[in-house]
Write a protein that holds these residues in place. Sequence first.
Motif, PDB file in Angstrom:
ATOM      1  N   PHE A 142      26.485 -14.479 -22.922  1.00 19.52           N
ATOM      2  CA  PHE A 142      27.303 -14.693 -24.102  1.00 19.52           C
ATOM      3  C   PHE A 142      27.275 -16.155 -24.516  1.00 19.52           C
ATOM      4  O   PHE A 142      27.170 -17.043 -23.672  1.00 19.52           O
ATOM      5  N   ASP A 143      27.407 -16.380 -25.821  1.00 16.67           N
ATOM      6  CA  ASP A 143      27.577 -17.725 -26.360  1.00 16.67           C
ATOM      7  C   ASP A 143      29.075 -18.006 -26.370  1.00 16.67           C
ATOM      8  O   ASP A 143      29.771 -17.663 -27.325  1.00 16.67           O
ATOM      9  N   SER A 163      31.004 -19.603 -29.261  1.00 18.68           N
ATOM     10  CA  SER A 163      31.214 -18.859 -30.513  1.00 18.68           C
ATOM     11  C   SER A 163      32.451 -17.975 -30.473  1.00 18.68           C
ATOM     12  O   SER A 163      32.772 -17.324 -31.462  1.00 18.68           O
ATOM     13  N   ASP A 173      36.225 -11.982 -29.989  1.00 21.24           N
ATOM     14  CA  ASP A 173      34.832 -11.625 -30.264  1.00 21.24           C
ATOM     15  C   ASP A 173      33.923 -12.741 -29.780  1.00 21.24           C
ATOM     16  O   ASP A 173      34.137 -13.911 -30.095  1.00 21.24           O
ATOM     17  N   VAL A 174      32.899 -12.351 -29.003  1.00 19.80           N
ATOM     18  CA  VAL A 174      31.951 -13.316 -28.450  1.00 19.80           C
ATOM     19  C   VAL A 174      30.545 -12.814 -28.769  1.00 19.80           C
ATOM     20  O   VAL A 174      30.217 -11.645 -28.538  1.00 19.80           O
ATOM     21  N   ARG A 175      29.714 -13.715 -29.299  1.00 22.07           N
ATOM     22  CA  ARG A 175      28.339 -13.358 -29.652  1.00 22.07           C
ATOM     23  C   ARG A 175      27.480 -13.317 -28.391  1.00 22.07           C
ATOM     24  O   ARG A 175      27.574 -14.172 -27.524  1.00 22.07           O
ATOM     25  N   GLN A 176      26.629 -12.297 -28.320  1.00 21.43           N
ATOM     26  CA  GLN A 176      25.687 -12.198 -27.214  1.00 21.43           C
ATOM     27  C   GLN A 176      24.471 -13.071 -27.512  1.00 21.43           C
ATOM     28  O   GLN A 176      24.053 -13.191 -28.661  1.00 21.43           O
ATOM     29  N   ASP A 216      21.152 -10.743 -28.148  1.00 13.52           N
ATOM     30  CA  ASP A 216      21.290  -9.748 -29.207  1.00 13.52           C
ATOM     31  C   ASP A 216      22.177 -10.354 -30.292  1.00 13.52           C
ATOM     32  O   ASP A 216      23.118 -11.075 -29.978  1.00 13.52           O
ATOM     33  N   PRO A 217      21.913 -10.081 -31.559  1.00  9.54           N
ATOM     34  CA  PRO A 217      22.775 -10.645 -32.593  1.00  9.54           C
ATOM     35  C   PRO A 217      24.165 -10.013 -32.634  1.00  9.54           C
ATOM     36  O   PRO A 217      25.029 -10.444 -33.389  1.00  9.54           O
ATOM     37  N   ALA A 218      24.381  -8.998 -31.806  1.00  6.08           N
ATOM     38  CA  ALA A 218      25.672  -8.310 -31.801  1.00  6.08           C
ATOM     39  C   ALA A 218      26.744  -9.173 -31.133  1.00  6.08           C
ATOM     40  O   ALA A 218      26.456 -10.131 -30.428  1.00  6.08           O
ATOM     41  N   THR A 219      27.971  -8.782 -31.377  1.00  6.30           N
ATOM     42  CA  THR A 219      29.098  -9.421 -30.690  1.00  6.30           C
ATOM     43  C   THR A 219      29.795  -8.354 -29.856  1.00  6.30           C
ATOM     44  O   THR A 219      29.643  -7.152 -30.091  1.00  6.30           O
ATOM     45  N   HIS A 220      30.555  -8.801 -28.905  1.00  4.93           N
ATOM     46  CA  HIS A 220      31.344  -7.878 -28.102  1.00  4.93           C
ATOM     47  C   HIS A 220      32.791  -8.317 -28.190  1.00  4.93           C
ATOM     48  O   HIS A 220      33.091  -9.508 -28.089  1.00  4.93           O
TER      49      HIS A 220
END
Length: 158
Positions: free
Chosen positions: A105-106, A109, A122-125, A128-132
Motif C-alpha cells: 500500500f501507498d 495516500s 482508503d489506501v491506494r495499492q 494496482d490502481p485500486a484502493t482498499h
Amino acid sequence: MITPTSLLRMLLVLVGVVVMVVTGGCRKWTSSFQPETPPAPSVQQPAQPPVVDAAQEAVSTVTDYLTALQDGKYSTAYALLSRSSQRKHTMARFEQQGKQGMPSFDLKSAKATITEQTAMVDVRQLDDPATHGFHLIREDGAWKIVYQGGLPGMPYAE
C-alpha cells in the motif's frame, strides 16, 4: 594633636560623602568586582499536547496496522483490531492468515472519512490502481480496525 589642616581635610571628606549620598540617592553602588544578579526566571506556560484530529488518528491506526503486518509483528497488528474482530479471529488464526501475504500500500495516500464513531480509511495499492477501504470503529477513545472476513492485509467489515 589635631591640627587645623587635618581637621579641614576630615571636614572635606565628610562633606564629599554627604554630597555623594544625597546626589546618588539610596541606590546600591556596583563595582566591576560584584557579580551581576541573575534575571528572575520567567514563568512558562505548560506545554499543550499537539492537536490531532479524528481523521489523522484513523489514518495513523491503519498505517500502524499495515506496517506491523508488513514487519511480521502480528501481535501488534492484532491489538489494533476491534473487540468483535478479536472474538471472531484468534491470535493464532490471525497470524496464520497474515503469513499468506498482502498487497503493498501507498501509506502516504491514505485518507479518512469520519462519521461519528466510525471511519473509512482508503489506501491506494501500489501494485494496482485500486484502493482498499479499511473500516474502523471508536472503542475506548481509540480507533480499531474491523476485520470480519478476507485476510488481515485486506480485511472486510462484513
